[in-house]
Design an enzyme around this catalytic site. Structure first.
Site, PDB file in Angstrom:
ATOM      1  CG  MET A 141      -2.021  -0.989   1.066  1.00 37.29           C
ATOM      2  SD  MET A 141      -2.956  -1.124   2.548  1.00 37.29           S
ATOM      3  CE  MET A 141      -4.250  -2.194   1.957  1.00 37.29           C
ATOM      4  CE  LYS A 184      -0.909  -1.673  -5.133  1.00 36.60           C
ATOM      5  NZ  LYS A 184      -0.566  -0.955  -3.885  1.00 36.60           N
ATOM      6  CD  GLU A 241      -7.189  -1.344  -4.852  1.00 34.67           C
ATOM      7  OE1 GLU A 241      -6.696  -2.343  -4.291  1.00 34.67           O
ATOM      8  OE2 GLU A 241      -7.020  -0.193  -4.441  1.00 34.67           O
ATOM      9  CB  ALA A 242      -5.418  -7.128 -10.119  1.00 38.79           C
TER      10      ALA A 242
END
Ligand code: ZN
Length: 202
Positions: free
Chosen positions: A21, A25, A92-93
């Site tokens: 986090m 990304k 958020e894969a």
């Protein structure tokens, strides 16, 4: 168009952007997708419906740099919704089902550029959902780093600051901090000691 022509004109690939986090990304995903748009490529963006922290239909990164996205329930919906698309972004894969690697492979084999962003580890430091599989089959993997909140080194662990056993806790800013390996080990040890001392007093 024959298969040969198709093969020459469109080269599909899977790109994975992973990290903890606060590692940027989503910012990196947005940067790549915006460049694809500048190149006049048809871009489509998907995210799991579970993630509704900020806005229903926008991918929102922490610096509020956003682009519109489609929330979906299952990864197979991407196949149906990607007609005529050249570049596919998936954010958020880690929250998608385990079919996602197969879906991405199919799209890439059809000549599409698939860019996937997600957490590579959960808060316990374990590989998260379909991301490890995707990293294995990807053409390119980029691991981005956050800054350790304890010592300022590069961080790739997401440490949970609230005591909740479930894997998905929304409102991440309050619930997690990025830590480097040694600070993560140190904080995890502290938690264990805390836990065992509270067990003894009961
Ligand atoms: Zn540290």
């Amino acid at each position: 168009m024959s298969f040969d022509q198709n093969h020459k004109q469109r080269k599909g690939a899977i790109e994975v952007i992973c990290g903890s986090m606060f590692s940027g990304k989503t910012e990196e995903l947005i940067r790549r997708l915006k460049r694809a748009r500048i190149a006049r490529q048809k871009v489509e963006i998907f995210k799991p419906q579970i993630d509704q922290r900020y806005h229903e239909t926008n991918i929102v990164s922490h610096d509020s740099n956003y682009i519109p996205s489609t929330p979906i329930l299952t990864s197979s919906q991407i196949l149906i919704l990607s007609n005529d698309v050249e570049v596919i972004g998936i954010d958020e894969a880690q929250f998608f089902d385990n079919e996602l690697p197969n879906v991405c492979e199919k799209l890439a084999n059809m000549g599409m550029r698939v860019i996937v962003a997600g957490l590579d580890m959960d808060f316990l430091g374990k590989p998260f959902g379909p991301i490890p599989h995707l990293m294995a089959i990807a053409d390119y993997v980029t691991k981005v780093h956050a800054v350790c909140m304890e010592c300022g080194d590069l961080a790739h662990f997401s440490f949970r600051t609230v005591k909740d056993a479930s894997l998905i806790v929304l409102g991440e800013k309050e619930s997690y901090i990025p830590l480097c390996r040694s600070c993560y080990v140190c904080e995890t040890e502290k938690l264990k000691i805390e836990k065992s001392s509270t067990n003894q007093t009961i």
